[in-house]
Design a protein around this motif. Structure first.
Motif, PDB file in Angstrom:
ATOM      1  N   MET A   1       5.943  28.355 -19.435  1.00 17.36           N
ATOM      2  CA  MET A   1       6.050  28.539 -20.882  1.00 17.36           C
ATOM      3  C   MET A   1       7.148  29.536 -21.185  1.00 17.36           C
ATOM      4  O   MET A   1       7.292  30.549 -20.503  1.00 17.36           O
ATOM      5  N   SER A   2       7.945  29.241 -22.212  1.00 16.91           N
ATOM      6  CA  SER A   2       8.960  30.156 -22.714  1.00 16.91           C
ATOM      7  C   SER A   2       8.569  30.557 -24.126  1.00 16.91           C
ATOM      8  O   SER A   2       8.232  29.703 -24.954  1.00 16.91           O
TER       9      SER A   2
ATOM     10  N   SER B   1      -5.320  31.703 -13.483  1.00 17.23           N
ATOM     11  CA  SER B   1      -4.267  32.540 -12.916  1.00 17.23           C
ATOM     12  C   SER B   1      -2.995  32.345 -13.728  1.00 17.23           C
ATOM     13  O   SER B   1      -2.366  31.288 -13.686  1.00 17.23           O
ATOM     14  N   VAL B   2      -2.651  33.370 -14.487  1.00 19.41           N
ATOM     15  CA  VAL B   2      -1.459  33.336 -15.343  1.00 19.41           C
ATOM     16  C   VAL B   2      -0.567  34.511 -14.979  1.00 19.41           C
ATOM     17  O   VAL B   2      -1.042  35.627 -14.778  1.00 19.41           O
ATOM     18  N   ARG B   3       0.736  34.248 -14.888  1.00 16.66           N
ATOM     19  CA  ARG B   3       1.703  35.313 -14.622  1.00 16.66           C
ATOM     20  C   ARG B   3       2.588  35.473 -15.853  1.00 16.66           C
ATOM     21  O   ARG B   3       3.209  34.509 -16.316  1.00 16.66           O
TER      22      ARG B   3
ATOM     23  N   LEU C   1       3.127  30.085 -15.595  1.00 20.66           N
ATOM     24  CA  LEU C   1       4.126  31.148 -15.550  1.00 20.66           C
ATOM     25  C   LEU C   1       4.679  31.281 -16.957  1.00 20.66           C
ATOM     26  O   LEU C   1       5.271  30.342 -17.492  1.00 20.66           O
ATOM     27  N   LEU C   2       4.468  32.442 -17.569  1.00 17.28           N
ATOM     28  CA  LEU C   2       4.837  32.626 -18.971  1.00 17.28           C
ATOM     29  C   LEU C   2       5.961  33.639 -19.066  1.00 17.28           C
ATOM     30  O   LEU C   2       5.781  34.819 -18.776  1.00 17.28           O
ATOM     31  N   PHE C   3       7.123  33.154 -19.468  1.00 17.07           N
ATOM     32  CA  PHE C   3       8.294  33.995 -19.680  1.00 17.07           C
ATOM     33  C   PHE C   3       8.376  34.395 -21.150  1.00 17.07           C
ATOM     34  O   PHE C   3       8.418  33.535 -22.029  1.00 17.07           O
TER      35      PHE C   3
ATOM     36  N   TRP D   1      14.608  31.439 -12.021  1.00 12.54           N
ATOM     37  CA  TRP D   1      13.616  32.330 -11.414  1.00 12.54           C
ATOM     38  C   TRP D   1      12.365  31.542 -11.029  1.00 12.54           C
ATOM     39  O   TRP D   1      11.795  31.735  -9.944  1.00 12.54           O
ATOM     40  N   CYS D   2      11.943  30.645 -11.893  1.00  9.14           N
ATOM     41  CA  CYS D   2      10.776  29.803 -11.610  1.00  9.14           C
ATOM     42  C   CYS D   2      11.021  28.964 -10.355  1.00  9.14           C
ATOM     43  O   CYS D   2      10.148  28.866  -9.479  1.00  9.14           O
TER      44      CYS D   2
END
Length: 396
Positions: free
Chosen positions: A206-207, A139-141, A106-108, A194-195
């Motif tokens: 990841m930020s 699978s990356v968001r 999950l990439l913010f 949110w995560c």
């Protein structure tokens, strides 16, 4: 034996003039010298030789958080409401909508409302979820964290544009706080909350800033190797680590932190906020820390260090996570690059160049490895690139 008194006087005059000149330069440059040398030495010594911050938890454990506000008069703490949200971003296509996808990352991306062009460049390059799935099998968001525009007069128009943008791409996560530098910690808290609520099964979080370049093929390969390792992906917080960094006390600095806010001469260890990765278990720990710790520290990467310290998590250095600077452009760098900072206008050209299949052919074989090592030494072992990759990265 005769002494040349005239010559002695001349030497004394030169010495006096030289000493005076040096003193003048030191006085003029003392503030910079103190910040870059003296304060760092004092801070590093304090951090590792005098105090290991066992007291930090209790010092920051305050009931009222910076990112929350009172609801009515009952003192209940609630978070900022979502203006744009996508709760199903990490869910699969099951009919009941309750099945979680196996999300690797999950990439913010921390963005500002007006930075549409940066967001679009990311969507077209390293943040393209379809590319990552079809070409890398992962699978990356990718979502963008936002507040509201800081200019009240432009806010309504900007909000309409953001709604149109989100209708087209479905990747904006926005809460009702003013999007300013001093609210970066609020934006960090948004990411971990949110995560926790909407993507708790993601293996990694990841930020990243919206002016960062992520070499997605290298990052995905690195994360997949971690998942496949014997120890698995646990207790991971990786990036460009700042150790024993001192607070900046100069009032003219963007990063000025007053003694009242942070009285100690050194920060806990933390990674540069430009881009870092944590494993799912660490993301859960940071979420818990944000519920208990005072978040008045508005420098978000430092607040991240405070939360991590409170939860017993230590940052790990990765040679190819960039700090505040831009990495040198060269195919021998691209072969290992994970992140590079400061790419507001050249993301597309760098993506095309860095992911060119011929990049890897240059560094293959014994001679190719020798050549690239020599090139990396010349590029990375210079003071100019001290805020990107360390000299040690040249030998990895």
């Amino acid at each position: 034996m005769f002494m040349n008194f005239r010559r002695i006087h001349k030497c004394q005059c030169v010495q006096l003039l030289t000493t005076g000149l040096v003193l003048c330069m030191v006085m003029v440059c003392w503030e910079e010298l103190d910040h870059h040398v003296v304060s760092h030495m004092r801070s590093y010594t304090y951090r590792y030789l005098i105090n290991s911050y066992d007291f930090l938890n209790s010092s920051f454990a305050i009931n009222s958080n910076y990112h929350t506000r009172s609801n009515g008069g009952d003192g209940e703490l609630v978070s900022y409401p979502y203006l744009i949200n996508h709760p199903g971003k990490c869910r699969g296509g099951a009919a009941d909508g309750k099945k979680w996808d196996d999300v690797l990352l999950l990439l913010f991306v921390k963005s500002s409302p007006e930075n549409l062009e940066r967001r679009q460049a990311i969507r077209d390059t390293w943040g393209n979820e379809s590319y990552v799935w079809s070409e890398l099998g992962a699978s990356v968001r990718v979502v963008f964290a936002l507040g509201v525009h800081q200019d009240v007069e432009q806010r309504s128009k900007m909000q309409s544009e953001l709604l149109k943008e989100d209708q087209a791409y479905g990747d904006l996560i926005q809460q009702d706080f003013v999007d300013t530098f001093h609210n970066l910690t609020t934006k960090l808290i948004l990411q971990f909350h949110w995560c926790h609520q909407y993507c708790p099964k993601a293996h990694f979080l990841m930020s990243a800033d919206d002016d960062i370049f992520v070499h997605m093929p290298n990052l995905v390969k690195y994360l997949q190797q971690l998942l496949g390792s014997q120890s698995g992906a646990k207790d991971l917080w990786v990036g460009h680590v700042h150790r024993g960094a001192p607070p900046i006390r100069r009032k003219d600095s963007k990063y000025h932190v007053p003694y009242e806010l942070y009285p100690w001469p050194s920060y806990p260890d933390y990674t540069a906020g430009a881009g870092y990765v944590v494993s799912g278990d660490v993301a859960a720990k940071i979420y818990q820390a944000t519920l208990a710790l005072n978040s008045s520290m508005y420098i978000d990467d430092v607040f991240m260090g405070i939360c991590a310290k409170a939860m017993g998590v230590s940052p790990q250095e990765h040679s190819y996570f960039s700090g505040e600077g831009k990495a040198p452009y060269h195919h021998c760098i691209y072969d290992h690059m994970i992140t590079s900072h400061g790419h507001a206008i050249d993301v597309r050209s760098l993506w095309q160049e860095a992911t060119d299949p011929t990049v890897y052919s240059h560094s293959r074989g014994f001679m190719g490895n020798m050549y690239c090592t020599a090139v990396r030494v010349m590029l990375l072992c210079l003071p100019y690139y001290q805020n990107t990759y360390s000299c040690m990265a040249a030998f990895t």
